[in-house]
Structures are given as structure tokens and as C-alpha cells.
Design a protein around this motif. Sequence first.
Motif, PDB file in Angstrom:
ATOM      1  N   HIS A 175       0.810  -1.215   0.000  1.00  2.24           N
ATOM      2  CA  HIS A 175       0.000   0.000   0.000  1.00  2.24           C
ATOM      3  C   HIS A 175       0.846   1.269   0.000  1.00  2.24           C
ATOM      4  CE1 HIS A 175      -3.316  -2.745   0.665  1.00  2.24           C
ATOM      5  NE2 HIS A 175      -2.696  -3.234   1.723  1.00  2.24           N
ATOM      6  N   LEU A 176       1.954   1.220  -0.708  1.00  2.11           N
ATOM      7  CA  LEU A 176       2.806   2.393  -0.833  1.00  2.11           C
ATOM      8  C   LEU A 176       2.344   3.238  -2.012  1.00  2.11           C
ATOM      9  CD1 LEU A 176       6.383   0.861  -0.325  1.00  2.11           C
ATOM     10  CD2 LEU A 176       4.680   1.493   1.403  1.00  2.11           C
ATOM     11  N   ASP A 177       2.434   4.534  -1.832  1.00  2.00           N
ATOM     12  CA  ASP A 177       2.132   5.489  -2.899  1.00  2.00           C
ATOM     13  C   ASP A 177       3.459   5.952  -3.490  1.00  2.00           C
ATOM     14  OD1 ASP A 177       0.861   7.293  -4.557  1.00  2.00           O
ATOM     15  OD2 ASP A 177       0.797   8.857  -3.030  1.00  2.00           O
ATOM     16  N   SER A 178       3.512   6.105  -4.806  1.00  2.00           N
ATOM     17  CA  SER A 178       4.771   6.449  -5.448  1.00  2.00           C
ATOM     18  C   SER A 178       4.665   7.718  -6.268  1.00  2.00           C
ATOM     19  CB  SER A 178       5.233   5.304  -6.363  1.00  2.00           C
ATOM     20  OG  SER A 178       6.378   5.675  -7.102  1.00  2.00           O
ATOM     21  N   ILE A 179       5.723   8.512  -6.195  1.00  2.00           N
ATOM     22  CA  ILE A 179       5.901   9.669  -7.073  1.00  2.00           C
ATOM     23  C   ILE A 179       6.994   9.310  -8.066  1.00  2.00           C
ATOM     24  CG2 ILE A 179       6.637  12.077  -7.204  1.00  2.00           C
ATOM     25  CD1 ILE A 179       5.627  12.375  -4.303  1.00  2.00           C
ATOM     26  N   LEU A 180       6.709   9.442  -9.362  1.00  2.00           N
ATOM     27  CA  LEU A 180       7.717   9.192 -10.386  1.00  2.00           C
ATOM     28  C   LEU A 180       8.477  10.494 -10.610  1.00  2.00           C
ATOM     29  CD1 LEU A 180       5.661   6.943 -12.822  1.00  2.00           C
ATOM     30  CD2 LEU A 180       7.082   6.292 -10.859  1.00  2.00           C
ATOM     31  N   LEU A 181       9.737  10.479 -10.209  1.00  2.00           N
ATOM     32  CA  LEU A 181      10.504  11.713 -10.065  1.00  2.00           C
ATOM     33  C   LEU A 181      11.434  11.939 -11.254  1.00  2.00           C
ATOM     34  CD1 LEU A 181      10.573  13.785  -7.726  1.00  2.00           C
ATOM     35  CD2 LEU A 181      12.616  12.624  -6.873  1.00  2.00           C
ATOM     36  N   GLY A 182      11.293  13.099 -11.886  1.00  2.00           N
ATOM     37  CA  GLY A 182      12.194  13.497 -12.955  1.00  2.00           C
ATOM     38  C   GLY A 182      11.798  12.937 -14.313  1.00  2.00           C
ATOM     39  N   PRO A 183      12.480  13.361 -15.367  1.00  2.00           N
ATOM     40  CA  PRO A 183      12.173  12.876 -16.715  1.00  2.00           C
ATOM     41  C   PRO A 183      12.665  11.452 -16.923  1.00  2.00           C
ATOM     42  CG  PRO A 183      14.050  14.358 -16.794  1.00  2.00           C
ATOM     43  CD  PRO A 183      13.537  14.406 -15.386  1.00  2.00           C
ATOM     44  N   ARG A 184      12.111  10.804 -17.931  1.00  2.00           N
ATOM     45  CA  ARG A 184      12.427   9.412 -18.193  1.00  2.00           C
ATOM     46  C   ARG A 184      13.822   9.198 -18.751  1.00  2.00           C
ATOM     47  NH1 ARG A 184      12.759   5.384 -21.745  1.00  2.00           N
ATOM     48  NH2 ARG A 184      11.647   3.426 -21.335  1.00  2.00           N
ATOM     49  N   ASP A 185      14.351  10.160 -19.507  1.00  2.00           N
ATOM     50  CA  ASP A 185      15.533   9.925 -20.328  1.00  2.00           C
ATOM     51  C   ASP A 185      16.863  10.242 -19.661  1.00  2.00           C
ATOM     52  OD1 ASP A 185      15.164  12.626 -20.254  1.00  2.00           O
ATOM     53  OD2 ASP A 185      15.256  12.949 -22.422  1.00  2.00           O
ATOM     54  N   ARG A 186      16.871  10.532 -18.375  1.00  2.00           N
ATOM     55  CA  ARG A 186      18.132  10.734 -17.660  1.00  2.00           C
ATOM     56  C   ARG A 186      17.970  10.288 -16.215  1.00  2.00           C
ATOM     57  NH1 ARG A 186      17.189  14.532 -14.040  1.00  2.00           N
ATOM     58  NH2 ARG A 186      16.073  16.481 -14.510  1.00  2.00           N
ATOM     59  N   PRO A 187      19.105  10.069 -15.511  1.00  2.00           N
ATOM     60  CA  PRO A 187      18.996   9.672 -14.102  1.00  2.00           C
ATOM     61  C   PRO A 187      18.382  10.760 -13.229  1.00  2.00           C
ATOM     62  CG  PRO A 187      21.186   9.187 -14.991  1.00  2.00           C
ATOM     63  CD  PRO A 187      20.490  10.043 -16.006  1.00  2.00           C
ATOM     64  N   THR A 188      17.871  10.355 -12.096  1.00  2.00           N
ATOM     65  CA  THR A 188      17.318  11.293 -11.122  1.00  2.00           C
ATOM     66  C   THR A 188      18.430  12.153 -10.537  1.00  2.00           C
ATOM     67  OG1 THR A 188      15.615   9.675 -10.561  1.00  2.00           O
ATOM     68  CG2 THR A 188      15.954  11.497  -9.023  1.00  2.00           C
ATOM     69  N   LEU A 189      18.169  13.453 -10.433  1.00  2.00           N
ATOM     70  CA  LEU A 189      19.155  14.403  -9.919  1.00  2.00           C
ATOM     71  C   LEU A 189      18.575  15.181  -8.740  1.00  2.00           C
ATOM     72  CD1 LEU A 189      20.458  15.859 -13.317  1.00  2.00           C
ATOM     73  CD2 LEU A 189      21.459  13.992 -11.963  1.00  2.00           C
ATOM     74  N   ALA A 190      19.439  15.942  -8.078  1.00  2.00           N
ATOM     75  CA  ALA A 190      19.002  16.739  -6.934  1.00  2.00           C
ATOM     76  C   ALA A 190      17.927  17.743  -7.327  1.00  2.00           C
ATOM     77  CB  ALA A 190      20.200  17.452  -6.309  1.00  2.00           C
ATOM     78  N   LEU A 191      18.011  18.273  -8.518  1.00  2.00           N
ATOM     79  CA  LEU A 191      17.015  19.261  -8.940  1.00  2.00           C
ATOM     80  C   LEU A 191      15.619  18.647  -9.018  1.00  2.00           C
ATOM     81  CD1 LEU A 191      16.225  18.929 -12.274  1.00  2.00           C
ATOM     82  CD2 LEU A 191      18.628  19.561 -12.460  1.00  2.00           C
ATOM     83  N   ASP A 192      15.542  17.343  -9.278  1.00  2.00           N
ATOM     84  CA  ASP A 192      14.238  16.678  -9.306  1.00  2.00           C
ATOM     85  C   ASP A 192      13.666  16.563  -7.900  1.00  2.00           C
ATOM     86  OD1 ASP A 192      14.473  16.164 -12.134  1.00  2.00           O
ATOM     87  OD2 ASP A 192      15.867  14.554 -11.632  1.00  2.00           O
ATOM     88  N   LEU A 193      14.517  16.212  -6.947  1.00  2.00           N
ATOM     89  CA  LEU A 193      14.062  16.132  -5.559  1.00  2.00           C
ATOM     90  C   LEU A 193      13.702  17.518  -5.040  1.00  2.00           C
ATOM     91  CD1 LEU A 193      13.553  14.530  -2.987  1.00  2.00           C
ATOM     92  CD2 LEU A 193      15.995  14.714  -2.452  1.00  2.00           C
ATOM     93  N   ALA A 194      14.487  18.517  -5.406  1.00  2.00           N
ATOM     94  CA  ALA A 194      14.205  19.883  -4.964  1.00  2.00           C
ATOM     95  C   ALA A 194      12.860  20.380  -5.480  1.00  2.00           C
ATOM     96  CB  ALA A 194      15.322  20.820  -5.420  1.00  2.00           C
ATOM     97  N   ALA A 195      12.478  19.901  -6.663  1.00  2.00           N
ATOM     98  CA  ALA A 195      11.211  20.335  -7.267  1.00  2.00           C
ATOM     99  C   ALA A 195      10.007  19.574  -6.716  1.00  2.00           C
ATOM    100  CB  ALA A 195      11.268  20.168  -8.783  1.00  2.00           C
ATOM    101  N   CYS A 196      10.268  18.536  -5.924  1.00  2.00           N
ATOM    102  CA  CYS A 196       9.177  17.743  -5.344  1.00  2.00           C
ATOM    103  C   CYS A 196       8.753  18.369  -4.018  1.00  2.00           C
ATOM    104  CB  CYS A 196       9.644  16.301  -5.134  1.00  2.00           C
ATOM    105  SG  CYS A 196       8.399  15.246  -4.357  1.00  2.00           S
ATOM    106  N   HIS A 197       7.517  18.805  -3.939  1.00  2.00           N
ATOM    107  CA  HIS A 197       7.040  19.493  -2.741  1.00  2.00           C
ATOM    108  C   HIS A 197       6.178  18.594  -1.858  1.00  2.00           C
ATOM    109  CE1 HIS A 197       8.746  23.129  -4.345  1.00  2.00           C
ATOM    110  NE2 HIS A 197       8.025  23.026  -5.451  1.00  2.00           N
ATOM    111  N   GLU A 198       6.078  17.324  -2.232  1.00  2.00           N
ATOM    112  CA  GLU A 198       5.339  16.383  -1.408  1.00  2.00           C
ATOM    113  C   GLU A 198       6.271  15.714  -0.408  1.00  2.00           C
ATOM    114  OE1 GLU A 198       2.144  14.041  -3.093  1.00  2.00           O
ATOM    115  OE2 GLU A 198       2.716  14.749  -5.093  1.00  2.00           O
ATOM    116  N   ARG A 199       5.694  15.265   0.663  1.00  2.00           N
ATOM    117  CA  ARG A 199       6.468  14.587   1.702  1.00  2.00           C
ATOM    118  C   ARG A 199       6.706  13.137   1.273  1.00  2.00           C
ATOM    119  NH1 ARG A 199       4.236  12.971   7.631  1.00  2.00           N
ATOM    120  NH2 ARG A 199       6.246  12.503   8.649  1.00  2.00           N
TER     121      ARG A 199
END
Length: 336
Positions: free
Chosen positions: A84-108
Motif C-alpha cells: 500500500h505504498l504510494d509512489s511519485i515518479l521523479l524526474g524525466p524518463r531519459d536521464r537519471p534522477t538528480l538533486a534538482l528533481d528532488l528539490a522540485a518535489c514538494h510532497e512529503r
Amino acid sequence: MAEWCREHGWYADRYGDGELIESFEAKVAALLGKPAAAFMVSGTMAQLIALRIWCERAGHFRVAMHPTAHLELHEERAYARLHHLDSILLGPRDRPTLALDLAACHERIAALLIELPAREIGGRVPAWDELATLAALARERGVKLHLDGARLWEAREFYAPKTLAEIAALFDSVYVSFYKGIGALAGAMLLGSQDFIGEARVWRRRQGGTLVQLHPLVASAAMRFDAQLAKMPAYRARALALGRALSAIDGLIVEPQPPQVNLFHLHLPAPAEAVAKARDQLAALEGAWLAQRIGEAQVPGWSTIEVYVGDNLLALDDATVVPLYVRLLERARAAA
């Protein structure tokens, strides 16, 4: 395998307790610089357990991962259906996840899963500084960072001379696989703090993973472990050379170029069905199997195959391999 166990004096475990499994867990934990480790029957089980623990500790059940994460694409969304986990798909598909993607996420979020290398995008990895910046931001925000290290053994070569322990130190928990680059029958390991692994062992039992004997899986990994790790630099060097050679074939696109690990994607200007037909023809005629995974590319009319450099390609030179891909492309175009 039985002979190796006899030579080294190893005997079967019982429900995960035994000298071989305990010594192998300790060996891998020391190599990755983590206090504790638990052998798991599969990576699917290991990663679900890790995310469940971090969510329970955080008091909420939201995690984040890359859009191409294995948990999202290949596990029937077990994280949602079973835990029962909820998931946020973070960042664009075509590159690895970066700090800027986490910084842009405003959900807990309780935990962020990072795959090194990201298989579905050609084995891409972030630069070391980018990875370290992401880890620092996760710590600052109280987000647990979990490493999907199914191919960590391979990814380490990109970061050399950084050690496996230095990479793992950026993460709160780490999963590694033994059936991929190591070539074991099956099996994985989950690593982290002592209390984290203590909880993981409870969840392993809850999920049916504490088999009466894990010995065959553990032995098949332990007996190959050192020798396979020693080959990883040669695998990556061969991938770099092969990537250069294949990129010289008119019509083929190697991605990324140069390859970052010993895994990369090869794009062909023909649909997947035509490439599969050409592959099967060449297999019958020349005894060469050139592609296991063939999928439609994002560009219409193109297809993508995954090239993994292991023992087989290490033993073959470009003069042998490259003409086969030329013929694959010719036959695929003819069949399109």
C-alpha cells in the motif's frame, strides 16, 4: 557447487542460519561498508522490504522513484498492491534522477529509490558530484535514500577509483543482486544498519523468503563472487571499444555514447518485429544470438536492443562481432 562446498567445509544453513550464509553476508557488508546484511531470495523482495521499513519509520507511505524503476515497470506495482505504498515518479524518463528533481518535489516522501545504473535508459549513471549532491539534499530533507544496486558491481567501474563502500555510503540502504553480473542461480542481499537489517529479517520471514535452506543460492553466489568482480574493469573496457565500433555502422545509434558501464542500448531503423526476425535468422545461420531484449524505440519505426558485455563478448573481437550487427541491420531493413 557441491564440490566447492566440500572443499571449503561449508554445510547447509537452516532457515538462514549457518556459517556460509553468515560469512558471506559479513563479507559483502564489509565490502560495501555497511554494518549488516541479509541474504534475500530476490531483489523484488529486498526492495519492497526496504521501502516498507523506511515508510513505517517515517509514519507515512509515500516513496519516490525514477519513471523507469524496476518496481514501477516490471513488478506489477507490488509496492502498491502488497504494501500500500504510494509512489511519485521523479524526474524525466531519459536521464537519471538528480538533486534538482528532488528539490522540485514538494510532497512529503519517506524514501527515494535510485537505480545505478538505470537499465531502461541504457545503463546511464549520474556523475559523482551529482550523486553526492542528491544524497546531501535527501539527508537535509529527511528522505531515506535507497540504492537499487542490481548492477552496482558494474556501475562501480564508472566511478573508479571510488570504491563500492564510498558509493554505498551515500545511501541509507542498499540492494545488490547475485544472479546478474555475478551469475549465481538467484539471490540478492539487502544492506544497512544493524537495526534496519534486524527488521528486514522479520519482513523476509513474513514474505516467505526465509526458506528452510538458502544454501544453494548462497553457495552459487559465493563461489563466483571474487572472480566475477575482478572481471568488471575488463567488461567496461570491452563495452567502450564495442560501442565505438558499432557506432561506426551507418544506421546504428549507440546510447549512451560512449557507454558508461558494460551495458548500453543500440537503436536500429527498423521495427522490433523485423529485428526479431533478423535475429532469429542469423541465430539459425551463424549460431550467434545478438539480442535478447528487443523493444520499440521512442522514434516511430525504430527499435532498441540491449547490449550487455560479459564473458561472451569479452572473448570475441570487433572483427567477429561487428559484421554480425551489419548483417542484422541489413536483414531487419529487408524484413521491415
